[in-house]
Design a protein around this motif. Structure first.
Motif, PDB file in Angstrom:
ATOM      1  N   ARG B 208       0.868  -1.761  -0.020  1.00 37.97           N
ATOM      2  CA  ARG B 208       0.137  -0.266  -0.227  1.00 37.97           C
ATOM      3  C   ARG B 208       1.313   1.530  -0.402  1.00 37.97           C
ATOM      4  NH1 ARG B 208      -3.267  -2.478   4.663  1.00 37.97           N
ATOM      5  NH2 ARG B 208      -5.440  -3.607   3.241  1.00 37.97           N
ATOM      6  N   SER B 209       1.968   0.887   0.929  1.00 38.42           N
ATOM      7  CA  SER B 209       2.943   2.254   0.849  1.00 38.42           C
ATOM      8  C   SER B 209       3.535   2.689   0.107  1.00 38.42           C
ATOM      9  CB  SER B 209       3.569   2.464   2.210  1.00 38.42           C
ATOM     10  OG  SER B 209       4.873   1.483   1.003  1.00 38.42           O
ATOM     11  N   VAL B 210       3.951   1.821  -1.371  1.00 31.40           N
ATOM     12  CA  VAL B 210       3.851   2.257  -2.754  1.00 31.40           C
ATOM     13  C   VAL B 210       2.986   2.766  -3.492  1.00 31.40           C
ATOM     14  CG1 VAL B 210       6.342   1.313  -2.521  1.00 31.40           C
ATOM     15  CG2 VAL B 210       3.616   0.485  -3.405  1.00 31.40           C
ATOM     16  N   GLY B 211       2.043   3.281  -2.800  1.00 29.58           N
ATOM     17  CA  GLY B 211       0.742   3.318  -3.937  1.00 29.58           C
ATOM     18  C   GLY B 211       0.314   2.817  -4.415  1.00 29.58           C
ATOM     19  N   LEU B 212       0.224   1.324  -4.604  1.00 29.16           N
ATOM     20  CA  LEU B 212      -0.400   0.297  -5.261  1.00 29.16           C
ATOM     21  C   LEU B 212      -1.822   0.323  -4.817  1.00 29.16           C
ATOM     22  CD1 LEU B 212       2.089  -2.470  -5.160  1.00 29.16           C
ATOM     23  CD2 LEU B 212       1.536  -0.898  -7.420  1.00 29.16           C
ATOM     24  N   SER B 213      -2.816   0.004  -5.624  1.00 29.57           N
ATOM     25  CA  SER B 213      -4.590   0.098  -5.912  1.00 29.57           C
ATOM     26  C   SER B 213      -4.218  -1.606  -4.759  1.00 29.57           C
ATOM     27  CB  SER B 213      -5.071   0.291  -6.926  1.00 29.57           C
ATOM     28  OG  SER B 213      -5.216  -0.990  -7.548  1.00 29.57           O
ATOM     29  N   PRO B 214      -6.173  -1.569  -4.061  1.00 34.24           N
ATOM     30  CA  PRO B 214      -6.178  -2.717  -3.029  1.00 34.24           C
ATOM     31  C   PRO B 214      -6.444  -3.792  -4.803  1.00 34.24           C
ATOM     32  CG  PRO B 214      -8.019  -1.196  -2.764  1.00 34.24           C
ATOM     33  CD  PRO B 214      -7.067  -0.127  -4.340  1.00 34.24           C
TER      34      PRO B 214
END
Ligand code: ADP
Ligand code: MG
Lengths: 251, 304
Positions: B208-214
């Motif tokens: 999540r912290s690298v900006g990946l979507s769910p």
């Protein structure tokens, strides 16, 4: 720092409260971090340091108060959250590399999927940051084949691949063998010299003295004291800070 | 650090022959001897594998002047066919339902939970019958699959026959396939859920912290690791699927078991027929187990 107040605000916390059930983990936290500023957060275990920086990219949800990151307010709106996460890199105590992917694929994943870059461009960026953390020769290995220090440097590189404007570090050297701490701290010092905005939770006071613009001391969910390193180490105001420093500087 | 990548030392294998081994082997041999003795002397049974069984595997087609497959091999092919489709379909349903099980959306959680509990608390045969007589006659019946297939061009018919078997029993085949897949997928759902939940919190947070979507977090970080972890029980479930597929003979799909019933009825050669059928099931199930064993080793060698 008088001149830094001209710089834009990157992180702004106002009256932030957070509970885990009945337990209040953060108590009316106020904090400002400006562009290029390096803040080191310290305090006893369980004082809410992790919780505070995890609120900054919404790995934890704050119940009360305002958090604005680079002009974007963190709310339940997932769009804002994703936007913030693209601007904020985070390095964890336990590295949290993806064990099923090679080092290179670890680094390329977010640029490919989140920034939707073409493959060759993502690879270029990945190799660029691997060189910066000085382990390009490990690109094809799996994380499990690297030492702890190397893994943490890969983790730093992985965050940098998203070209973040802010980097958060949560005790990045606490899980490392002593002989590997320096290589990770050196990487972080270089990052600081390049002007990255950083919030670092650490007990490495040597590191704090070299790179920090300001020190924040937390206890029981509160920010007890915030000062320049010079004032913080030579003339701490609160009793709790004094006690903490005497404990940590002894060993 | 080289010691991190080194494989764990192999577990020492005990090849020592103890008194317990001797007793066990003696007991097993004794049991076999007793059964053979009973069959030979009490039933006065004349074993006759030679003249009957090979004919039901392959027979000589005098018109076309070549060997063609006979009932047992045809049944085997149907069993393999439905097993492969079944595994594919069950994996897809199980994967989706497994992800639903840990969804943030309450409705999806309730849906998948309800599905799993429904299947787990009904005997497979009953589920098959309910599905076949009520649902498939209502849903698949109006589609008139068999008629449509028969009206298709010859080339298409050949493809359909290759993929799904005889056109005449196409509706039965599909009903059986869907029922079997739905049944096994409930268990795969639970495996997938357990696999997902076994992944450390740090993996979710880093992703999540690298900006990946769910969706991307699930697709690229969580599921690959979860599936690798559940490979052994998943292999088990696939083997169970092959064995459970024998049930579809009850709705007239001409699988290995169906053919076994036919042949044993017409030849009265019960022992030979069913032993042959058992061996054939064993061979496909065990080959799959071996294949999965290899796959697992390959996956393990990949990292860590
Ligand atoms: N997910 C959680 N659920 C319940 N309590 C938590 C959770 N995370 C942290 N806490 C509690 O919140 C307090 C602050 O934790 P943390 O921010 O991790 O402290 P620090 O990083 O300063 O050691 C601790 O008392 C901890 O037990
Ligand atoms: Mg912590």
């Amino acid at each position: 720092m008088p001149d830094s107040s001209e710089k834009p605000l990157m992180i702004e916390l106002r009256g932030v409260n957070k509970w885990f059930g009945d337990f209040q983990a953060l108590r009316s936290i106020d904090l400002e971090v400006r562009l290029g500023e390096r803040v080191v957060v310290c305090g006893p275990s369980g004082s809410g340091k992790s919780t505070m920086i995890r609120c900054m990219n919404r790995l934890e949800r704050h119940e009360e108060g305002t958090i604005i990151i680079d002009g974007i307010e963190l709310t339940d709106d997932m769009k804002n959250v994703t936007a913030v996460r693209r601007e904020v890199g985070m390095v964890f105590q336990q590295f949290n590399l993806f064990p099923h992917l090679t080092v290179l694929d670890n680094l390329m994943l977010a640029p490919l999927r989140s920034r939707k870059l073409p493959k060759n461009e993502a690879r270029e960026i990945a190799m660029h940051y691997l060189e910066r953390v000085r382990i390009p020769e490990q690109a094809e290995k799996y994380p499990g084949q690297l030492s702890g220090g190397q893994q943490q440097r890969v983790a730093i590189a992985r965050s940098l691949c998203m070209k973040p404007r802010i980097m958060l570090f949560d005790e990045p050297t606490s899980a490392l063998d002593p002989e590997m701490i320096k290589e990770v701290l050196d990487t972080m010092v270089e990052l600081a010299e390049d002007g990255m905005t950083m919030v670092v939770v650490t007990h490495e006071m040597g590191f704090a003295k070299t790179v920090a613009d300001s020190m924040v001391f937390m206890d029981e969910g509160e920010i007890v004291e915030a000062a320049t390193p010079a004032d913080f180490f030579s003339a701490p105001k609160s009793e709790r800070t004094k006690t903490f420093l005497s404990q940590i500087l002894i060993h | 650090m080289s010691d991190r990548s080194a494989p764990p030392p192999p577990r020492p294998r005990t090849l020592k022959f103890g008194i317990v081994d001797v007793i066990v082997i003696a007991a097993v041999l004794g049991l076999f001897a007793f059964i053979i003795y009973r069959v030979n002397t009490v039933l006065v049974y004349n074993w006759d594998f030679g003249r009957i069984i090979p004919n039901y595997l392959f027979r000589w087609d005098s018109e076309r002047e070549r060997w063609v497959t006979n009932l047992l091999i045809q049944g085997l092919i149907t069993t393999v066919r439905i097993s492969i489709w079944g595994m594919l379909l069950a994996s897809i349903i199980g994967l989706i339902m497994g992800v639903f099980r840990v969804s943030n959306v309450l409705f999806l959680r309730v849906l998948s939970r309800g599905y799993v509990e429904l299947i787990r608390n009904i005997p497979p045969v009953v589920f098959l019958f309910v599905f076949f007589f009520f649902i498939s006659s209502q849903i698949l019946g109006p589609l008139e699959l068999a008629d449509q297939a028969r009206n298709a061009p010859a080339g298409v018919q050949t493809v359909i026959r290759f993929l799904f078997g005889e056109l005449r029993v196409l509706p039965n085949f599909f009903a059986a396939l869907i029922a079997l897949a739905l049944f096994e997928a409930a268990y795969i759902t639970e495996l997938v859920r357990a696999g997902i939940q076994s992944i450390e919190k740090g993996q979710w947070e880093a992703a999540r912290s690298v900006g990946l979507s769910p969706f991307h977090v699930m697709r690229y970080v969580i599921l690959p690791q979860a599936i690798q972890r559940i490979t052994p029980p998943l292999a088990n479930q696939f083997i169970t699927l092959i064995k459970d597929s024998a049930l579809i003979s009850l709705i007239s799909v001409q699988d290995l078991t169906f053919m076994g019933v036919e042949i044993s009825n017409s030849t009265q050669r019960l022992f030979e027929t069913w032993i042959t059928v058992a061996v054939m099931y064993f061979v496909i199930s065990y080959s799959l187990a071996l294949a999965f064993g290899r796959l697992e080793k390959r996956l393990k060698a990949g990292y860590r």
